[in-house]
Motif scaffolding. Structure first.
Motif, PDB file in Angstrom:
ATOM      1  N   TYR A   3      -5.342  -7.766 -28.327  1.00  0.00           N
ATOM      2  CA  TYR A   3      -3.971  -8.185 -28.061  1.00  0.00           C
ATOM      3  C   TYR A   3      -2.985  -7.652 -29.092  1.00  0.00           C
ATOM      4  O   TYR A   3      -1.837  -7.402 -28.798  1.00  0.00           O
ATOM      5  N   TYR A   4      -3.456  -7.537 -30.333  1.00  0.00           N
ATOM      6  CA  TYR A   4      -2.583  -7.056 -31.415  1.00  0.00           C
ATOM      7  C   TYR A   4      -3.316  -5.931 -32.137  1.00  0.00           C
ATOM      8  O   TYR A   4      -4.546  -5.853 -32.100  1.00  0.00           O
ATOM      9  N   THR A   5      -2.565  -5.109 -32.828  1.00  0.00           N
ATOM     10  CA  THR A   5      -3.200  -4.008 -33.548  1.00  0.00           C
ATOM     11  C   THR A   5      -3.810  -4.510 -34.861  1.00  0.00           C
ATOM     12  O   THR A   5      -3.412  -5.566 -35.382  1.00  0.00           O
ATOM     13  N   GLU A   6      -4.711  -3.731 -35.398  1.00  0.00           N
ATOM     14  CA  GLU A   6      -5.313  -4.080 -36.684  1.00  0.00           C
ATOM     15  C   GLU A   6      -4.231  -4.135 -37.764  1.00  0.00           C
ATOM     16  O   GLU A   6      -4.281  -4.966 -38.671  1.00  0.00           O
ATOM     17  N   GLU A   7      -3.242  -3.283 -37.618  1.00  0.00           N
ATOM     18  CA  GLU A   7      -2.143  -3.252 -38.580  1.00  0.00           C
ATOM     19  C   GLU A   7      -1.357  -4.579 -38.562  1.00  0.00           C
ATOM     20  O   GLU A   7      -1.015  -5.126 -39.616  1.00  0.00           O
ATOM     21  N   THR A  10      -3.479  -7.198 -40.154  1.00  0.00           N
ATOM     22  CA  THR A  10      -3.546  -6.985 -41.602  1.00  0.00           C
ATOM     23  C   THR A  10      -2.295  -7.537 -42.275  1.00  0.00           C
ATOM     24  O   THR A  10      -2.369  -8.211 -43.307  1.00  0.00           O
ATOM     25  N   ASN A  11      -1.172  -7.297 -41.638  1.00  0.00           N
ATOM     26  CA  ASN A  11       0.100  -7.765 -42.159  1.00  0.00           C
ATOM     27  C   ASN A  11       0.123  -9.310 -42.234  1.00  0.00           C
ATOM     28  O   ASN A  11       0.440  -9.905 -43.274  1.00  0.00           O
ATOM     29  N   TRP A  12      -0.280  -9.987 -41.153  1.00  0.00           N
ATOM     30  CA  TRP A  12      -0.280 -11.458 -41.126  1.00  0.00           C
ATOM     31  C   TRP A  12      -1.295 -12.034 -42.108  1.00  0.00           C
ATOM     32  O   TRP A  12      -1.012 -12.998 -42.822  1.00  0.00           O
ATOM     33  N   VAL A  13      -2.475 -11.403 -42.142  1.00  0.00           N
ATOM     34  CA  VAL A  13      -3.538 -11.905 -43.016  1.00  0.00           C
ATOM     35  C   VAL A  13      -3.154 -11.732 -44.492  1.00  0.00           C
ATOM     36  O   VAL A  13      -3.415 -12.603 -45.325  1.00  0.00           O
ATOM     37  N   ASP A  14      -2.482 -10.637 -44.799  1.00  0.00           N
ATOM     38  CA  ASP A  14      -2.005 -10.411 -46.179  1.00  0.00           C
ATOM     39  C   ASP A  14      -1.029 -11.514 -46.588  1.00  0.00           C
ATOM     40  O   ASP A  14      -1.114 -12.053 -47.698  1.00  0.00           O
ATOM     41  N   VAL A  89      -7.581 -16.207 -30.013  1.00  0.00           N
ATOM     42  CA  VAL A  89      -8.181 -16.896 -31.166  1.00  0.00           C
ATOM     43  C   VAL A  89      -9.441 -16.142 -31.635  1.00  0.00           C
ATOM     44  O   VAL A  89      -9.662 -15.977 -32.837  1.00  0.00           O
ATOM     45  N   ASP A  90     -10.232 -15.678 -30.681  1.00  0.00           N
ATOM     46  CA  ASP A  90     -11.429 -14.901 -31.061  1.00  0.00           C
ATOM     47  C   ASP A  90     -11.039 -13.663 -31.868  1.00  0.00           C
ATOM     48  O   ASP A  90     -11.697 -13.310 -32.846  1.00  0.00           O
ATOM     49  N   GLU A  91      -9.940 -13.043 -31.440  1.00  0.00           N
ATOM     50  CA  GLU A  91      -9.466 -11.859 -32.158  1.00  0.00           C
ATOM     51  C   GLU A  91      -9.003 -12.232 -33.575  1.00  0.00           C
ATOM     52  O   GLU A  91      -9.284 -11.531 -34.549  1.00  0.00           O
ATOM     53  N   MET A  92      -8.332 -13.387 -33.669  1.00  0.00           N
ATOM     54  CA  MET A  92      -7.872 -13.881 -34.972  1.00  0.00           C
ATOM     55  C   MET A  92      -9.066 -14.100 -35.917  1.00  0.00           C
ATOM     56  O   MET A  92      -9.067 -13.674 -37.078  1.00  0.00           O
TER      57      MET A  92
END
Ligand code: OGA
Ligand code: NI
Length: 209
Positions: A3-7, A10-14, A89-92
């Motif tokens: 659904y969302y890119t790895e980028e 990465t931005n949200w997780v950072d 959620v699985d992707e998250m």
């Protein structure tokens, strides 16, 4: 499919690892969001929400002076309308594990409805006797939320507090064990989806409410 890119992840997780929380506006695409709100409204109409309790498993109790919301537990294959949400959620979980080496496996989610006048007093989401909640996930469904409606999520950081307006399709993630928070008294009916990403699978806690 993703659904969302790895980028994006990465931005949200950072941001989450730096600040202990992250807010993402307009998180879900319209179809997934609309299906969730439809499901929310159906379950409210069918009277499927129950008075929320506090504590885990055999320590559950209903304490009106601590939290005044009503909840409906969700899980992956329970309702057609939430299938795609759980794929998100699985992707998250996948990206949090990949980017933060977190070992998350499993989650638990419920809808929550706060009637006017209700609130949830200051607390930590990690129970004393069950400490596997790692990340709190909240999504709001309050379409016409405006200042004065109340029900803000107040997060206590060591140096300051911040108040998050419960606006429609706004996602909030925070570290369950680190941030104390509360839901301020709401003046209008307040709708949300709250969940926790777990270190181990849930021990069927939702069956007990
Ligand atoms: C909770 C909670 C916050 C919110 O359910 O534990 O803190 O904004 N919810 O709904
Ligand atoms: Ni909480």
């Amino acid at each position: 499919m993703s659904y969302y890119t790895e980028e994006q992840w990465t931005n949200w997780v950072d941001l989450l690892s730096e600040n202990d929380y992250v807010i993402v506006d307009n998180f879900l695409d319209t179809e997934i969001y609309t299906n969730l709100t439809t499901l929310f409204n159906c379950k409210i109409e069918d009277d499927k929400f129950k008075k929320a309790a506090i504590g885990a498993l055999n320590n559950r109790e209903i304490v009106e002076s601590i939290r005044g919301d009503f909840t409906y537990w969700l899980y992956k294959d329970k309702n057609e309308e939430s299938i795609k949400f759980f794929e998100v959620v699985d992707e998250m979980v996948f990206y949090l594990n990949k980017l933060c080496f977190l070992s998350l496996s499993g989650y638990e989610f419920h809808f929550a409805f706060y009637p006017p006048g209700s609130f949830y007093a200051k607390h930590l989401d990690r129970f004393k006797n069950r400490s596997n909640r790692m990340i709190s996930v909240i999504l709001y469904f309050n379409e016409d939320w405006k200042t004065g409606d109340g029900g803000e999520l107040r997060i206590f950081k060591t140096e300051r507090t911040l108040e998050i307006q419960p606006k429609a399709n706004r996602l909030v993630l925070f570290k369950s064990g680190d941030l104390e928070h509360e839901v301020l008294v709401t003046q209008a009916g307040r709708k949300s989806l709250t969940g926790w990403l777990l270190y181990q699978p849930a021990s069927l806690g939702y069956l007990l409410t």
